[in-house]
Design an enzyme around this catalytic site. Sequence first.
Site, mmCIF file in Angstrom:
data_model
loop_
_atom_site.group_PDB
_atom_site.id
_atom_site.type_symbol
_atom_site.label_atom_id
_atom_site.label_comp_id
_atom_site.label_asym_id
_atom_site.label_seq_id
_atom_site.Cartn_x
_atom_site.Cartn_y
_atom_site.Cartn_z
ATOM 1 N N GLU A 133 6.170 -8.675 3.182
ATOM 2 C CA GLU A 133 5.830 -7.754 4.279
ATOM 3 C C GLU A 133 4.321 -7.618 4.265
ATOM 4 O O GLU A 133 3.745 -7.044 3.346
ATOM 5 C CB GLU A 133 6.527 -6.403 4.076
ATOM 6 C CG GLU A 133 6.481 -5.517 5.314
ATOM 7 C CD GLU A 133 5.243 -4.642 5.347
ATOM 8 O OE1 GLU A 133 4.279 -5.044 6.030
ATOM 9 O OE2 GLU A 133 5.241 -3.591 4.708
ATOM 10 N N SER B 255 -1.471 -7.619 1.637
ATOM 11 C CA SER B 255 -2.317 -8.320 2.593
ATOM 12 C C SER B 255 -1.768 -9.707 2.896
ATOM 13 O O SER B 255 -0.961 -10.264 2.152
ATOM 14 C CB SER B 255 -3.737 -8.446 2.043
ATOM 15 O OG SER B 255 -3.768 -9.360 0.958
ATOM 16 N N CYS C 47 1.049 0.038 7.474
ATOM 17 C CA CYS C 47 1.265 -1.257 8.127
ATOM 18 C C CYS C 47 1.943 -1.079 9.480
ATOM 19 O O CYS C 47 1.747 -1.890 10.384
ATOM 20 C CB CYS C 47 2.091 -2.167 7.226
ATOM 21 S SG CYS C 47 3.626 -1.439 6.627
ATOM 22 N N ASN D 44 -0.702 2.208 -0.518
ATOM 23 C CA ASN D 44 -0.697 3.176 0.584
ATOM 24 C C ASN D 44 0.506 4.115 0.573
ATOM 25 O O ASN D 44 0.396 5.266 0.999
ATOM 26 C CB ASN D 44 -0.855 2.474 1.933
ATOM 27 C CG ASN D 44 0.229 1.461 2.223
ATOM 28 O OD1 ASN D 44 0.834 0.901 1.306
ATOM 29 N ND2 ASN D 44 0.474 1.199 3.489
ATOM 30 N N HIS E 225 2.033 -2.892 -9.628
ATOM 31 C CA HIS E 225 1.562 -1.997 -8.582
ATOM 32 C C HIS E 225 0.066 -2.211 -8.358
ATOM 33 O O HIS E 225 -0.612 -2.892 -9.139
ATOM 34 C CB HIS E 225 1.835 -0.546 -8.972
ATOM 35 C CG HIS E 225 2.195 0.333 -7.820
ATOM 36 N ND1 HIS E 225 1.678 0.171 -6.557
ATOM 37 C CD2 HIS E 225 3.032 1.411 -7.732
ATOM 38 C CE1 HIS E 225 2.164 1.082 -5.746
ATOM 39 N NE2 HIS E 225 3.002 1.847 -6.436
ATOM 40 N N ALA E 226 -0.457 -1.639 -7.273
ATOM 41 C CA ALA E 226 -1.890 -1.713 -6.991
ATOM 42 C C ALA E 226 -2.671 -1.060 -8.133
ATOM 43 O O ALA E 226 -2.230 -0.064 -8.717
ATOM 44 C CB ALA E 226 -2.202 -1.023 -5.673
#
Length: 454
Positions: free
Chosen positions: A228, A207, A262, A131, A155-156
């Site tokens: 986090e 998540s 978030c 994000n 990373h994602a």
Amino acid sequence: MAIATVNPATGKILKTFETLAGQEIERKISRAAKVFQEFSRLSFAERGKMMLKAAEILESEKTELAALMTTEMGKTLRSAVDEAVKCAWACRYYAENAERFLADDVIETTATRSFVRYQPLGVVLVIMPWNYPFWQVFRFIAPGLMAGNVGLLKHASNVPQCALKVEEILLRAGFPEGAFQTLLIGSDKVDKILDDPRIAAATLTGSEDAGIKVGTGAAKRVKKVVLELGGSDPFIVMPSANLGEAVQTAVKARTLNNGQSCIAAKRFIVAEEIADVFEGDFVERMQALKLGDPFDERTDLGPLATADAVTSLHADVEKSISAGARLLTGGRPTVGGGFFYQPTVLTNIPKDSPAYAEELFGPVASIFRIKNTEEAIHLANDTRFGLGASAWTNDAKEQDRFVNELQAGMVFINQMVASDPRVPFGGVKRSGFGRELSTYGIREFTNVKTVWVK
């Protein structure tokens, strides 16, 4: 999930990447461990020079970097430019303050000399979400590398070009090869890497489920970890608040980053006597938002990052409505290409629905009405999360109660929750543990070593 760049505004695959094989992963871990021995011995001034150069690159190339972020995850171009600039700010902040933050703490004892020294831990596995594809990573890089650690980035999988670009920026800034490396791997490789004795610690933003897996894995190996894990942040508005400013900020707080943050406000808890005005104005402003091409400067909301994000968000909205929530606007994906979801507002929300206390990751707002401060605090705390909270009131006693009684890692009064290099970032309860940013963040991945000299 394949590692690929998929344009969220069109749904088209732009580029795919091969995942790293075992031997390549081993080479990168070995290189990181070797480089750490030299990098950790550099002075703060030497590391600071590299970090300042990274800041210069981020600022001078902010438009190109922003275009990459927008292409891979769909945030508006102007917000992506702001993200690049914010990364530069963090780099400068730690380049200028790291030595002071990690200076020896002298402690008066019966010893001739006694003090605490902060020393880097080593190779840190950095697991980050899509994000904020640059900011999330630089939130570790700036303090972590200035402390003398080195990093391996997982990373994602939908932002591979951003991940590779971050490594490139640091190399161009003069950091030695191996000080920060990107691993193009799936999440199935994380536990094995964490098991490697050369990995000293891990940090994860993501998540709740991902945090549990990494936290459990770190605990089994007795390794330091910072987590986090998101939140369902309350946004409380009391009668004494500046209502116009509160409503305007509420819309921004909910739709920040296309609603995928978030610390975005998720639950709007409003005093009954002002609720009609707040709700009417809020819905009107949400309806007025322009949804569209994130490269268009007139666009207020771009797409969600993935097709799965749209599916998951819509399922939560439909479950909430089926449970009894009332839909005031929006409530469905847009027709056509891309991963767009309408700005949505729900009210009359029952406790057994997702909109009551879950983290809905997209432009969906939940509005609740309360009678008094006691009820506001109870409702705000009635969630397993505890990341941030925003409370709007000009009553000093109410402000004190919110500061003291809201179960959150961060409480902002008359302002939306935001991250800032100068203050610690993190949560309590299921939002995770540990802190990023500020003095606290740079000390997370250090050995707090007691020294006693007789």
